[in-house]
Design a protein around this motif. Structure first.
Motif, PDB file in Angstrom:
ATOM      1  N   GLU A  51       0.969   4.116  -2.883  1.00 14.39           N
ATOM      2  CA  GLU A  51       0.652   5.505  -2.557  1.00 14.39           C
ATOM      3  C   GLU A  51       1.741   6.465  -2.995  1.00 14.39           C
ATOM      4  OE1 GLU A  51      -0.414   8.271   1.368  1.00 14.39           O
ATOM      5  OE2 GLU A  51      -0.107   6.100   1.568  1.00 14.39           O
ATOM      6  N   TYR A  52       3.001   6.080  -2.827  1.00 13.28           N
ATOM      7  CA  TYR A  52       4.121   6.949  -3.180  1.00 13.28           C
ATOM      8  C   TYR A  52       4.664   6.684  -4.578  1.00 13.28           C
ATOM      9  CZ  TYR A  52       4.389   8.652   1.620  1.00 13.28           C
ATOM     10  OH  TYR A  52       4.121   9.257   2.819  1.00 13.28           O
ATOM     11  N   ALA A  54       0.823  -1.203   0.000  1.00  7.42           N
ATOM     12  CA  ALA A  54       0.000   0.000   0.000  1.00  7.42           C
ATOM     13  C   ALA A  54       0.862   1.259   0.000  1.00  7.42           C
ATOM     14  CB  ALA A  54      -0.938  -0.017   1.206  1.00  7.42           C
TER      15      ALA A  54
END
Length: 350
Positions: A81-82, A77
């Protein structure tokens, strides 16, 4: 009158044409430097991304702590996200696009914009590097000139030996020895930091306290370069003092001080300026070690922290800023060339 007017008009036209030619040449030089600067920045981004991708460790550990490493779902995750799950070339392109819009990204560890973390530390690093560089160049050049005027004296050999020893010693060892001697054994200077907690709030009190904290780290950073500039200026000065125009100046009866400092030193400074311009990047890298040893609140300590914690955006921002400093130093070197040696202006305007 007609002939004089035509002559004056011809001279004016020639001057205008020469001015236009110089402006066009200057614009071409500026455009070329902008292109090279953009290429250098792109190279810094690509090389840094590649090196960090090959380095051991997981960036999710810096972002999510132990949870990002132990829990596979949490790690995935975080990568999504990054954008760490994307191909490396896509990550590089995304970051370069953000840089063009003035966005240096978000620090993984500090959880704040990269520029907000970097900006307060630019001043301390420039102060430390600038003072160390100016002191090393001035003192090293004067020592080189002094020994070149007395090449066979004992003092000349002593300065040469001391310069070699100073150049051979690592900066962290010099810093530790100075701390032990002048901050622990003889508590003259502070051990580290940039300011004391008990100092007053006045400007002059703050400035004096900062300079007092600056003595040991600036000396540590500058002593190696002082040794190098003293040897370089000595060799350059010996070569210039043997030139024909120097012998002619002596034959005309000019004072030795005027011959050395007004005529010979100007030409002897050219290789020194070259080394200063090309070694500004080395000075910034040396500041990393010195700032860590003396706990100096500059970019060096922040870069060391970002390397340890795999904070890619923060490290990239520091490296890009360092590359910009090097580019500015090279431009300033070229300008100083034009001041020291007028022949460079003549060749470039032809």
């Amino acid at each position: 009158m007609t002939l004089l007017s035509a002559t004056a008009g011809g001279r004016t036209g020639i001057l205008q044409s020469a001015t236009v030619g110089r402006v066009g040449n200057l614009l071409r030089i500026v455009l070329g430097r902008v292109v090279r600067a953009a290429s250098l920045m792109l190279a810094v981004i690509v090389v840094t991304f590649l090196l960090l991708s090959l380095a051991p460790g997981d960036p999710t550990a810096a972002i999510g702590g132990d949870a990002g490493v132990r829990d596979a779902a949490t790690a995935e995750a975080i990568r999504a996200e990054y954008g760490l799950d994307r191909p490396l070339i896509v990550q590089i392109g995304t970051y370069a696009s953000r840089i063009l819009h003035g966005d240096f990204g978000q620090s993984f560890v500090l959880n704040e914009p990269v520029w907000s973390a970097i900006a307060p530390r630019i001043g301390p690093t420039l102060l430390l590097s600038g003072v160390a560089l100016v002191a090393a160049v001035v003192a090293g050049t004067l020592l080189g000139v002094f020994t070149a005027r007395r090449p066979r004296k004992l003092i000349s050999h002593v300065v040469t030996v001391v310069s070699i020893v100073g150049f051979a010693m690592p900066s962290f060892w010099i810093g530790l020895m100075l701390i032990i001697l002048f901050a622990v054994t003889f508590p003259i200077f502070p051990i580290g930091g940039m300011n004391s907690t008990m100092v007053g709030s006045g400007f002059f009190e703050q400035a004096a306290d900062t300079l007092w904290h600056l003595v040991l780290p600036a000396f540590t950073l500058g002593v190696i370069y002082l040794a190098q500039y003293s040897r370089l200026s000595r060799a350059s000065m010996l070569e210039v003092l043997g030139s024909d125009y120097v012998r002619t100046a002596h034959a005309k009866g000019l004072a030795p001080r005027i011959v050395v400092y007004k005529h010979a030193l100007r030409n002897a400074l050219i290789p020194i300026v070259t080394v200063v311009g090309t070694q500004f990047g080395h000075l910034l890298s040396g500041a990393v070690v010195v700032e860590v040893v003396f706990n100096w609140p500059g970019l060096g300590g922040l870069a060391y922290q970002s390397i340890q914690q795999r904070d890619t955006p923060l490290l990239l921002g520091i490296l890009l800023l360092s590359a910009a400093f090097v580019l500015v130093a090279n431009i300033m070197t070229d300008l100083i060339y034009r001041i020291i040696d007028p022949r460079i202006r003549i060749r470039r305007t032809k």
